[in-house]
Design a protein around this motif. Structure first.
Motif, PDB file in Angstrom:
ATOM      1  N   PHE A 924     -40.208  14.712   6.691  1.00  0.00           N
ATOM      2  CA  PHE A 924     -39.661  14.795   5.344  1.00  0.00           C
ATOM      3  C   PHE A 924     -40.468  15.764   4.483  1.00  0.00           C
ATOM      4  O   PHE A 924     -39.897  16.567   3.722  1.00  0.00           O
ATOM      5  N   ASP A 925     -41.775  15.710   4.611  1.00  0.00           N
ATOM      6  CA  ASP A 925     -42.637  16.559   3.770  1.00  0.00           C
ATOM      7  C   ASP A 925     -42.412  18.037   4.085  1.00  0.00           C
ATOM      8  O   ASP A 925     -42.383  18.881   3.179  1.00  0.00           O
ATOM      9  N   PHE A 926     -42.271  18.355   5.380  1.00  0.00           N
ATOM     10  CA  PHE A 926     -42.035  19.754   5.736  1.00  0.00           C
ATOM     11  C   PHE A 926     -40.727  20.266   5.130  1.00  0.00           C
ATOM     12  O   PHE A 926     -40.666  21.373   4.583  1.00  0.00           O
ATOM     13  N   LEU A 927     -39.708  19.424   5.217  1.00  0.00           N
ATOM     14  CA  LEU A 927     -38.408  19.840   4.689  1.00  0.00           C
ATOM     15  C   LEU A 927     -38.453  19.989   3.173  1.00  0.00           C
ATOM     16  O   LEU A 927     -37.799  20.877   2.601  1.00  0.00           O
ATOM     17  N   SER A 928     -39.198  19.140   2.516  1.00  0.00           N
ATOM     18  CA  SER A 928     -39.313  19.234   1.061  1.00  0.00           C
ATOM     19  C   SER A 928     -39.962  20.544   0.656  1.00  0.00           C
ATOM     20  O   SER A 928     -39.592  21.155  -0.353  1.00  0.00           O
ATOM     21  N   LYS A 929     -40.940  20.991   1.445  1.00  0.00           N
ATOM     22  CA  LYS A 929     -41.612  22.250   1.131  1.00  0.00           C
ATOM     23  C   LYS A 929     -40.716  23.454   1.420  1.00  0.00           C
ATOM     24  O   LYS A 929     -40.844  24.503   0.786  1.00  0.00           O
ATOM     25  N   LEU A 930     -39.813  23.311   2.416  1.00  0.00           N
ATOM     26  CA  LEU A 930     -38.923  24.433   2.744  1.00  0.00           C
ATOM     27  C   LEU A 930     -37.933  24.728   1.639  1.00  0.00           C
ATOM     28  O   LEU A 930     -37.400  25.831   1.541  1.00  0.00           O
ATOM     29  N   LYS A 931     -37.660  23.715   0.803  1.00  0.00           N
ATOM     30  CA  LYS A 931     -36.613  23.844  -0.194  1.00  0.00           C
ATOM     31  C   LYS A 931     -36.850  25.000  -1.162  1.00  0.00           C
ATOM     32  O   LYS A 931     -35.916  25.641  -1.640  1.00  0.00           O
ATOM     33  N   GLY A 932     -38.096  25.297  -1.416  1.00  0.00           N
ATOM     34  CA  GLY A 932     -38.399  26.332  -2.397  1.00  0.00           C
ATOM     35  C   GLY A 932     -38.649  27.708  -1.813  1.00  0.00           C
ATOM     36  O   GLY A 932     -38.986  28.635  -2.556  1.00  0.00           O
ATOM     37  N   LEU A 933     -38.538  27.886  -0.514  1.00  0.00           N
ATOM     38  CA  LEU A 933     -38.799  29.187   0.097  1.00  0.00           C
ATOM     39  C   LEU A 933     -37.667  30.172  -0.188  1.00  0.00           C
ATOM     40  O   LEU A 933     -36.509  29.894   0.117  1.00  0.00           O
ATOM     41  N   PRO A 934     -37.950  31.330  -0.766  1.00  0.00           N
ATOM     42  CA  PRO A 934     -36.877  32.319  -1.020  1.00  0.00           C
ATOM     43  C   PRO A 934     -36.243  32.830   0.258  1.00  0.00           C
ATOM     44  O   PRO A 934     -35.057  33.158   0.286  1.00  0.00           O
ATOM     45  N   SER A 935     -37.003  32.899   1.331  1.00  0.00           N
ATOM     46  CA  SER A 935     -36.463  33.429   2.587  1.00  0.00           C
ATOM     47  C   SER A 935     -35.448  32.493   3.226  1.00  0.00           C
ATOM     48  O   SER A 935     -34.737  32.891   4.148  1.00  0.00           O
ATOM     49  N   LEU A 936     -35.389  31.245   2.762  1.00  0.00           N
ATOM     50  CA  LEU A 936     -34.431  30.275   3.291  1.00  0.00           C
ATOM     51  C   LEU A 936     -33.383  29.900   2.251  1.00  0.00           C
ATOM     52  O   LEU A 936     -32.879  28.778   2.228  1.00  0.00           O
ATOM     53  N   GLU A 937     -33.074  30.848   1.382  1.00  0.00           N
ATOM     54  CA  GLU A 937     -32.079  30.589   0.352  1.00  0.00           C
ATOM     55  C   GLU A 937     -30.721  30.234   0.963  1.00  0.00           C
ATOM     56  O   GLU A 937     -29.987  29.382   0.445  1.00  0.00           O
ATOM     57  N   ALA A 938     -30.378  30.892   2.097  1.00  0.00           N
ATOM     58  CA  ALA A 938     -29.094  30.625   2.736  1.00  0.00           C
ATOM     59  C   ALA A 938     -29.017  29.213   3.298  1.00  0.00           C
ATOM     60  O   ALA A 938     -27.915  28.676   3.477  1.00  0.00           O
ATOM     61  N   GLN A 939     -30.184  28.593   3.572  1.00  0.00           N
ATOM     62  CA  GLN A 939     -30.212  27.243   4.147  1.00  0.00           C
ATOM     63  C   GLN A 939     -30.538  26.182   3.097  1.00  0.00           C
ATOM     64  O   GLN A 939     -30.788  25.021   3.448  1.00  0.00           O
ATOM     65  N   ASP A 941     -28.722  24.579   0.863  1.00  0.00           N
ATOM     66  CA  ASP A 941     -27.817  23.420   0.813  1.00  0.00           C
ATOM     67  C   ASP A 941     -28.006  22.509   2.014  1.00  0.00           C
ATOM     68  O   ASP A 941     -27.942  21.282   1.891  1.00  0.00           O
ATOM     69  N   MET A 942     -28.267  23.091   3.168  1.00  0.00           N
ATOM     70  CA  MET A 942     -28.471  22.270   4.370  1.00  0.00           C
ATOM     71  C   MET A 942     -29.781  21.504   4.274  1.00  0.00           C
ATOM     72  O   MET A 942     -29.868  20.329   4.682  1.00  0.00           O
ATOM     73  N   ILE A 943     -30.812  22.129   3.708  1.00  0.00           N
ATOM     74  CA  ILE A 943     -32.086  21.424   3.514  1.00  0.00           C
ATOM     75  C   ILE A 943     -31.887  20.261   2.556  1.00  0.00           C
ATOM     76  O   ILE A 943     -32.367  19.145   2.776  1.00  0.00           O
ATOM     77  N   GLN A 944     -31.151  20.531   1.472  1.00  0.00           N
ATOM     78  CA  GLN A 944     -30.891  19.469   0.494  1.00  0.00           C
ATOM     79  C   GLN A 944     -30.106  18.323   1.136  1.00  0.00           C
ATOM     80  O   GLN A 944     -30.377  17.149   0.888  1.00  0.00           O
ATOM     81  N   TRP A 945     -29.123  18.666   1.950  1.00  0.00           N
ATOM     82  CA  TRP A 945     -28.327  17.611   2.617  1.00  0.00           C
ATOM     83  C   TRP A 945     -29.221  16.770   3.528  1.00  0.00           C
ATOM     84  O   TRP A 945     -29.095  15.537   3.583  1.00  0.00           O
ATOM     85  N   THR A 946     -30.120  17.423   4.276  1.00  0.00           N
ATOM     86  CA  THR A 946     -31.002  16.689   5.192  1.00  0.00           C
ATOM     87  C   THR A 946     -31.940  15.769   4.416  1.00  0.00           C
ATOM     88  O   THR A 946     -32.182  14.616   4.815  1.00  0.00           O
ATOM     89  N   LEU A 947     -32.483  16.247   3.281  1.00  0.00           N
ATOM     90  CA  LEU A 947     -33.349  15.403   2.469  1.00  0.00           C
ATOM     91  C   LEU A 947     -32.581  14.208   1.930  1.00  0.00           C
ATOM     92  O   LEU A 947     -33.099  13.070   1.901  1.00  0.00           O
ATOM     93  N   GLN A 948     -31.362  14.413   1.491  1.00  0.00           N
ATOM     94  CA  GLN A 948     -30.547  13.284   1.013  1.00  0.00           C
ATOM     95  C   GLN A 948     -30.258  12.296   2.130  1.00  0.00           C
ATOM     96  O   GLN A 948     -30.225  11.072   1.911  1.00  0.00           O
ATOM     97  N   MET A 949     -30.037  12.813   3.351  1.00  0.00           N
ATOM     98  CA  MET A 949     -29.801  11.913   4.478  1.00  0.00           C
ATOM     99  C   MET A 949     -31.044  11.086   4.776  1.00  0.00           C
ATOM    100  O   MET A 949     -30.951   9.906   5.142  1.00  0.00           O
ATOM    101  N   PHE A 950     -32.234  11.718   4.635  1.00  0.00           N
ATOM    102  CA  PHE A 950     -33.469  10.936   4.775  1.00  0.00           C
ATOM    103  C   PHE A 950     -33.476   9.782   3.784  1.00  0.00           C
ATOM    104  O   PHE A 950     -33.816   8.637   4.129  1.00  0.00           O
ATOM    105  N   GLU A 951     -33.118  10.070   2.539  1.00  0.00           N
ATOM    106  CA  GLU A 951     -33.110   9.028   1.501  1.00  0.00           C
ATOM    107  C   GLU A 951     -32.071   7.959   1.814  1.00  0.00           C
ATOM    108  O   GLU A 951     -32.312   6.767   1.632  1.00  0.00           O
TER     109      GLU A 951
END
Length: 1691
Positions: A924-939, A941-951
């Motif tokens: 979960f922590d790794f995914l939370s940190k990925l959310k702010g990376l500019p290089s993963l802007e295209a992903q 929404d998918m990162i956000q969906w995965t974090l919500q699924m964790f919750e």
């Protein structure tokens, strides 16, 4: 001569006497042969060519005595008795000819090989089912009546009557004792005779019993067919060797190809020997293999010819009686009395490969209509066939003829019968026989390791060997419902043999990675994949057979397991080592794919995986331990290597190995092979993953194999993660989960449609077929997709339903790399349009079955979790060289899969029962940190969906604790922010969607416009629509003719040259500007096809052939065009290797801008209207009345005639001056002269000549001659015909007369009219004057003028155009260049129009039928008076008036178009607002043309002149009316013929089509002319004709007469339209028939039912009516420019 009756009686008496002698003998067979030995050489082969008397003599002297011997009485009487008393056959048995249409019912057929002939299909219940149509390659027969071929409706109406009689006992079908005995004797002798003669190998002697008393010294040089030499080679050889003409050589070659052999010379042995030597020498010069030539004695030839005739005689005799057929079968199959010799039918089969084509066909047809029509004898024949199977296949492989004429093709008639297949397996072990045959044929390709290696194989021989696999598929096509012990034993023995063949394929053609230098020679790989494709369905069918019986399945698995364990391909070479990861130790032997040999061919491993799935599905897995002890780690070893190889090829690690390996990997994953290759490898890994002991092994092996090369680390890691996704997520296989085959197909279709909307045929190609060639698409497509019907072009498309999009998996394992990218982009775009986030989470998969339930534990394996942490950590640390976005995307997808699995288990069970705890791992922590990376802007929404699924999962785990509520409260602010962001995105998306909707509507309107006017180009400056000038300049008087003529609107016309882009104003004395144009002969308006106009001055009302001039509307400088044309000529002549698209000799070129075909240019001439003073015109009108005008014109004509006679004869009595002075005096007094002020520049003059010469050359099909007197006539004719074609087009489309034409059409029409008007200035005035006098003489006939045709034989509009454009020549003299003034022109036009209109009214009145009724109105009264003055009729006046209005309307519309283009005067608004067909247009037309609304009042107004003219018309009518065919007005509008709605109706017509010039029923190409409906025999030498001194095909010859060289034909069996425009120019076009999915089906490739599309047919009609066929052909040839052009003239 002997009378026919006496000759017949003599023959009958002779036959009876012979029969009586034979019956008295004990050994009648010897006497029969002695009789044949004497008679046959006297009948056959007496001349070089077969004579017609041969058949008649054979019937009377040979066959009739045999029939009398057989029946003991008159054969006709006996046959009639047999047919009445005997049982008729339930089976149809019609043998298909090559090219014949066959039908197969998809709902009722047991397998795809079950087919019906046309007649049976039309009379069966299957016509209303889902059926397929195909073209037979020849050799098969109709299965109507075969109960084992159909689930329902086995019989058509015709053969259903035989089903009851077929149930009779054999005793009911038995023959009387005497007939049966005679039949056995006769059939035994004759069948023995046929067998002996057809297999006879001696060329100059006969068997002892057939030796004639006198032997003649006559031989034949016989040329045999082969597949090595082409038609042209044989023709060339024959012309050189036997000195025959090209036609004779062509005939010989055609018959050799048809019959298999042909006698090309008859003479002495020495002359035939010389011919043989010459043929072989000449053929060796062309091909390394000489033609097969033999010298046969005439007696041998005669007996072989009669043997062939006996074959057809046997078919006729046994088809008349079941009893006779049974006797024949008994004789054919009985053992030979001679020891060591096979039965007669076996002898013929074993010699089949040595027989020539004609003999083979006779024998095969004889077998079909006898042995295969009787159930018991069919079984015996099948046993005999199986016994000789290996030898027959050997002979076929060494033969060079097609399989359709080989006896081995009969296997489909035997092996596909379910009961026969079971018996052959049990009694003949046919599976083993077939596979042993294959292995013996392929044994030469085995290497030292007993594996196949196909390097340097013979492709033709290999193809023939592959055909044997069809027989194996036929045997397995129907799996048994009941198993016997014998069937199990024999099947398993055959299965073991099959495994032996697979063992030779296991590990074959291994490859090793190339280092350093690129591979020099690409290794052979196609052969291995060809076998794999042939085995694809066979492997599946073997598995289905095994799965139908538990014992067989378990024993088959055991055999397969033993075979796999015995295979030693690609063994380990290193010792076992220990590997460490996450506190785990793996002790295994490494295998480096990048350094050691590896292969994609693993059929045994994959078959084992398939059998294991069936064990799981059927529940037999519980007994597996009793049969085999499985080492799953070893099972997965080779499939894993193959998957690693594919990953490394994708990572471009094997580039030095060339394209062969890339191609192998492509086909490994392609739809043609993947179900038995890639899919089975995935299944084997899933099987291995189920075993917990192998779980860590799988992960470690994969890591060791993939991470071995650091350069491709990222790509290989992506492939590894993708493999984990596949192993965990791909569960849509029966046995792995609880899904069905329909669910599998549904999922495939959803993912294909997620890429893009697709046509039905594209979906079918992308889906795997089963053994019945079905994909299951029709069963599921309506559930998952909606259908969008096609428009005028294109095809129907399926779009996935919105509710099915939740099943989308971006990492679907059947996606290629490009498909995955397209699908992902399409779904993200769709979500953005809907205002949703762009996350593409995995769908919720179905649960694994019990045997595979442990696979999900892979998601919580600490090794996999370690891999995921490493990937995410590198992304968080942003070490760009060690991670990629694709790696992170796959890692998140795996995490999402795990979370969905955990969520599903938590929702279905108590928390204490759920051991799956992926959410508790530290990701979960790794995914939370990925959310702010500019290089993963295209992903994001998918990162956000995965974090919500964790919750969500976390909440499910602690839903009952107080901490849950606290946690939820803490997340509310964040959720509110998310909701706001989501709402903002939704609002923006809705706004974008609204904008997109508006743009889509505009785009749709634009596309619809383009589609409707596809062939039109907007290339003329938009200076105003037709007849709609700018408001300030509109004249109040909208009259184009006469003294009240309105003012023309003249605008300054400045155009841009498309070549040099320079602007120039169109002026008469400026350099010429030209329009590209195409002149062509046309029959679009014809009323009588095949008729030519002999005198162009008077176009016949039939309009048989006209000259049309069309333009694409593009403008050039004349000088620019000349340079361009010269450049085209130089360029085209330099391309000697390519077939030219354009005909340079006839001045053709392609428009530089739109690439339309052109063959001339039309000069642009500015409109120069003369101002007309209304008051002066009215004053002149008081003096220049209609009678006065005629008097003046006649004076001028008489003066010109007198002047001509005076100049020719210098007669003192001629008085030309008085007539001319009278004309000039009166015209001068009326101010009718003006000096000729309109001069043209030399450039325009030259272009006028160029255009006129082209029209003359094309229209009359003569060499160009600008001095010919017919040049101006053809210019006027093309003007008139083009206007008539435009009017016909507007009427057909029901558009307004003005304002409907495109700018390019309007510009071209105006240019043609002005060019025709200016043509008189380039011609001799004397010629124009003579033409005018001739045309006017038809309207004002003289009693003694025999040259002028009747007014009934002239098209009035052509006459009007010619008169109007020629009358200014009357004002000119050699010394004085004058032209008529505006007033004179106005009255000339008015009176000429009145005169021609009255003549046309008379034409109309004399053409209609009579009716009765009440007269009302002034027009009815005048009409009746006029009609009674010219004809005796009782027709009512109202009917006459109505018919005249209707009949004259086309003429008035054409006249309005003509005067509008000539004068530029705007028409009334009614003509621009209402359709052409509207009845209200007549008054507006009359107003515009200065005609009275009551046209009959013309006769009243000009009564003085008209009465005199009518008297002259009546004189002509009384004398010549019976010689003229009166044409009805308005003319019939030509349309393409009416086609049936159902295409099978056309196929039925083609099936019954008989070539008018050929007596045989061999394959023809029935072709339908869409202009007239004639059925033609195309592409056949029998119907070739001479056209302009050259041989052409039937279609080309028909197009010359029916369409003036233009043709539109429907090739029925090919389901395609052929467009033709000359002897050497044509192209194919889609047929107007579509299937239920909106697609065409050329060549009936898909075979779906086809129905007529009115829109497509309408488009073809417009293509013809708008004279665009030639343009379409050239465009097609430009797109598909082949090196060797098709010989269209032979079509």
């Amino acid at each position: 001569r002997i009378p026919e009756s006496e000759r017949k009686d003599g023959t009958l008496k002779y036959s009876k006497e012979k029969t009586r002698k034979w019956q008295e003998l004990m050994d009648c067979g010897r006497e029969l042969l002695r009789y044949l030995a004497e008679q046959v050489p006297r009948i056959y082969c007496l001349e070089a060519e077969p004579c017609p008397q041969e058949e008649e003599l054979a019937l009377s002297l040979l066959l009739q005595p045999l029939e009398y011997f057989l029946f003991g009485e008159d054969p006709h009487v006996s046959l009639e008795k047999l047919q009445q008393s005997g049982a008729s056959s339930q089976l149809c048995g019609r043998v298909f000819k090559e090219g014949e249409t066959t039908y197969s019912c998809r709902d009722c057929a047991i397998d795809p090989t079950c087919v019906l002939c046309m007649d049976c299909f039309q009379n069966s219940i299957h016509k209303g089912h889902r059926y397929k149509m195909h073209t037979s390659s020849g050799g098969g027969f109709c299965d109507c009546g075969d109960l084992e071929a159909w689930k329902t409706g086995p019989c058509c109406i015709k053969h259903d009557q035989g089903s009851t009689s077929a149930l009779k006992l054999d005793s009911d079908c038995a023959l009387e004792a005497g007939l049966q005995e005679r039949a056995q004797k006769l059939f035994r002798v004759l069948l023995q005779y046929i067998a002996d003669m057809l297999v006879w190998e001696e060329n100059d002697i006969l068997p002892a019993e057939l030796q004639p008393s006198v032997k003649e010294d006559t031989y034949y040089c016989v040329l045999y067919n082969d597949e090595h030499h082409s038609y042209d080679h044989v023709i060339y050889t024959l012309r050189r060797a036997v000195s025959c003409s090209h036609k004779e050589a062509n005939t010989h070659t055609s018959l050799i190809d048809k019959e298999g052999r042909r006698a090309v010379k008859r003479g002495t042995y020495e002359s035939c020997q010389q011919a043989k030597r010459l043929i072989q020498e000449n053929s060796e010069q062309i091909s390394l293999q000489p033609l097969r030539v033999e010298i046969l004695h005439s007696a041998v030839m005669a007996h072989q010819s009669f043997s062939m005739r006996l074959g057809t005689w046997f078919q006729q005799i046994i088809s008349s009686s079941v009893g006779l057929r049974q006797v024949f079968c008994q004789v054919a199959l009985e053992p030979s009395p001679t020891a060591g010799r096979a039965s007669l039918i076996s002898r013929l089969m074993l010699h089949d490969a040595k027989l020539y084509k004609g003999a083979r066909k006779i024998i095969h047809e004889l077998i079909v209509c006898s042995l295969l029509m009787e159930t018991e004898y069919k079984r015996l024949f099948a046993i005999e066939f199986t016994k000789h199977y290996k030898q027959l296949q050997k002979d076929f492989i060494s033969d060079d003829h097609e399989r359709s004429i080989s006896v081995t093709a009969l296997s489909v008639q035997i092996f596909t019968v379910p009961t026969l297949a079971r018996q052959l397996i049990e009694e003949g072990n046919v599976i083993k026989v077939i596979i042993d045959t294959v292995m013996e044929m392929l044994s030469e390709h085995l290497d030292n390791n007993n594996r196949f290696h196909f390097q340097g194989y013979n492709s033709d021989k290999f193809f023939r060997i592959q055909v044997i696999f069809h027989d194996l598929r036929y045997i397995l096509i129907s799996k048994p419902m009941i198993w016997t012990n014998k069937l199990r034993t024999q099947f398993l023995e055959g299965f073991r043999t099959f495994l032996g063949m697979l063992a030779c394929m296991q590990g074959m053609e291994e490859v090793k990675r190339q280092f350093g230098q690129h591979i020099e020679v690409e290794p052979e790989w196609e052969a291995g994949f060809s076998i794999q494709m042939q085995l694809r369905h066979i492997l599946s069918m073997f598995q289905d057979w095994c799965a139908s019986d538990e014992e067989v399945l378990l024993r088959a698995f055991k055999e397969c397991h033993s075979t796999l364990m015995s295979c030693c391909n690609q063994p380990f070479h290193g010792e076992a080592t220990d590997s460490y990861m996450c506190k785990h130790i793996l002790h295994a032997r490494p295998y480096r794919v990048s350094q050691e040999p590896v292969t994609v061919h693993l059929p045994v491993s994959r078959l084992l995986a398939g059998l294991y799935i069936h064990l799981c599905r059927t529940g037999a897995i519980v007994h597996l331990h009793e049969y085999a002890h499985c080492d799953f780690a070893y099972f997965a070893e080779h499939p894993l290597r193959c998957l690693v190889l594919a990953a490394q090829v994708s990572a471009e690690m094997w580039r030095r190995n060339g394209l062969s390996l890339v191609s192998q990997v492509y086909y490994y994953q392609d739809v043609k092979c993947r179900d038995e290759m890639f899919d089975k490898d995935i299944i084997m890994l899933q099987v291995c993953t189920c075993d917990q002991r192998c779980l860590l092994f799988l992960l470690k092996i994969e890591m060791v194999k993939i991470v071995e090369l650091l350069k491709q680390w990222n790509r290989l890691t992506e492939e590894m993660l993708h493999l984990f996704i596949i192993i965990i997520g791909e569960r849509y296989i029966p046995g792995i989960s609880g899904v069905t085959k329909e669910d599998m197909t549904m999922r495939e279709v959803i993912h294909l449609l997620c890429i893009e909307p697709m046509a039905h045929s594209s979906l079918v190609k992308a889906l795997p077929e089963n053994e019945s060639r079905e994909t299951g698409l029709e069963n599921v497509i309506s559930t998952v997709a909606t259908f969008k019907k096609p428009g005028v072009s294109g095809h129907g498309l399926y779009e996935v339903k919105k509710e099915c999009l939740q099943e989308f998996n971006p990492f679907f394992y059947h996606y290629s790399k490009s498909q995955r990218s397209k699908a992902e982009d399409a779904q993200k775009k769709r979500k953005a349009q809907e205002g949703c986030d762009k996350a593409l989470p995995p769908p919720v998969p179905p649960p694994f079955s019990q045997a595979f339930s442990s696979i999900v534990q892979l998601l919580r394996c600490d090794v996999l979790l370690h891999v995921l942490r490493q990937v995410l950590q590198k992304a968080v640390e942003d070490t760009t060289t060690q991670w990629t976005e694709a790696m992170v995307q796959r890692a998140m997808h795996l995490a999402a899969q795990a979370l969905l699995e955990e969520k599903t288990q938590l929702e279905a069970n108590n928390e204490d029962d759920v051991t799956f705890d992926f959410s508790l791992k530290s990701l979960f922590d790794f995914l939370s940190k990925l959310k702010g990376l500019p290089s993963l802007e295209a992903q994001k929404d998918m990162i956000q969906w995965t974090l919500q699924m964790f919750e969500t999962v976390k909440c499910l785990r602690v839903k009952s604790s107080p901490l849950a509520a606290t946690s939820m409260d803490q997340t509310k602010p964040e959720e509110n922010i998310q909701d706001k962001e989501k709402a903002e995105r939704k609002r923006k998306a809705e706004a974008a969607k609204h904008r997109q909707k508006i743009m889509a509507q505009m785009s749709a309107m634009q596309k619809n416009f383009i589609e409707t006017h596809k062939m039109l180009y907007e290339n003329v400056p938009e200076s105003g629509a037709q007849g709609e000038p700018s408001a300030p300049m509109v004249s109040k008087r909208r009259v184009a003719v006469g003294p009240r003529r309105g003012v023309a609107l003249i605008e300054r016309e400045v155009l841009t040259c498309i070549l040099c882009q320079e602007e120039q104003e169109v002026k008469a004395r400026a350099p010429a500007m030209v329009l590209t144009a195409c002149v062509q002969r046309s029959t679009v308006l014809t009323q009588c096809r095949g008729k030519e106009t002999y005198n162009p001055l008077f176009m016949h009302p039939d309009l048989a052939v006209g000259t049309h001039t069309g333009s694409c509307g593009h403008v050039m400088h004349a000088s620019c065009w000349q340079k361009y044309f010269e450049a085209v000529q130089n360029t085209s002549r330099s391309r000697l290797h390519a077939e030219p698209i354009i005909d340079l000799e006839n001045g053709e070129y392609m428009c530089p801008l739109c690439k339309s075909l052109c063959n001339t240019v039309v000069p642009l001439i500015p409109l120069d209207p003369l101002p007309l003073h209304l008051e002066s015109a009215e004053l002149v009108g008081q003096l220049l009345t209609f009678p006065r005008w005629i008097e003046i014109i006649m004076a001028r004509i008489n003066g010109l005639k007198a002047a001509t006679q005076a100049s020719g004869k210098t007669s003192p009595n001629s008085k030309p001056c008085s007539c001319l002075e009278y004309f000039y005096d009166h015209m001068h007094s009326l101010h009718c002269f003006l000096p000729n002020s309109k001069k043209f520049s030399d450039s325009i003059g030259n272009m006028l000549t160029v255009c006129a010469t082209t029209v003359y050359r094309v229209g009359l099909k003569v060499p160009p001659n600008e001095l010919d007197s017919r040049v101006p006539i053809m210019s006027w004719n093309t003007c008139a015909f083009t206007i008539q074609a435009v009017e016909n087009m507007l009427l057909d489309e029901d558009k307004p007369l003005f304002g409907s034409l495109q700018n390019r059409q309007l510009a071209g029409l105006k240019a043609v009219v002005q060019f025709s008007a200016a043509q008189r200035r380039k011609s001799s005035q004397a010629v124009i004057q003579n033409h005018f006098m001739g045309m006017l003489g038809a309207l004002i006939p003289h009693m003694n003028d025999e040259d002028s045709p009747s007014v009934l034989e002239i098209d009035c509009f052509h006459l009007l155009v010619g008169l109007v454009l020629a009358i200014p020549a009357l004002y000119q003299e050699e010394t004085v260049d004058l032209e008529p003034s505006a007033i004179s022109t106005a009255y000339n036009h008015l009176y000429l129009l009145h005169l021609v209109t009255m003549a046309h009214i008379l034409q109309v009145m004399l053409s209609f039928q009579e009716l009765t009724g009440e007269d009302k109105g002034e027009d009815a009264r005048l009409a009746l008076e006029l009609l009674k003055s010219v004809a005796q009729t009782d027709a009512p006046g109202w009917y006459v008036a109505d018919q005249v209005r209707r009949g004259i309307a086309p003429f008035l519309r054409c006249a309005a178009l003509f005067f509008n283009c000539l004068t530029g005067i705007s028409p009334p608004e009614e003509l621009s607002n209402t359709p052409v067909s509207s009845d209200s247009q007549l008054e507006a037309l009359c107003s515009y043309l200065a005609l009275p609304s009551n046209l009959f009042s013309l006769f009243e107004a000009h009564k003085e002149v008209v009465s005199q003219l009518l008297q002259r018309y009546l004189f002509w009518l009384l004398n010549f009316l019976t010689l003229v065919v009166l044409r009805k007005y308005p003319r019939k509008q030509n349309r393409l013929i009416d086609l049936p709605e159902d295409y099978s109706t056309l196929l039925n017509q083609a099936c019954h089509f008989q070539c008018p010039k050929a007596s045989d029923d061999e394959r023809k190409h029935p072709t339908l002319c869409l202009f007239c409906g004639a059925m033609l025999c195309s592409q056949s030498t029998c119907c070739q004709e001479q056209l302009d001194g050259a041989e052409v095909g039937a279609c080309t010859a028909h197009a010359a007469s029916c369409g003036a060289g233009v043709g539109m034909f429907l090739r029925i069996r090919e389901c395609e339209v052929v467009l033709m425009a000359s002897k050497t120019r044509g192209s194919t076009y889609h047929a107007p028939y579509l299937d239920d999915y909106g697609e065409t089906d050329p060549q009936l490739g898909r075979g779906n039912p086809l129905h007529l599309s009115p829109e497509r047919y309408r488009k073809l009609h417009q293509l013809w009516q708008q004279h665009c066929i030639l343009e379409e052909i050239v465009r097609s040839q430009e797109v598909v420019n082949v090196m060797f052009a098709f010989e269209w003239q032979m079509l």
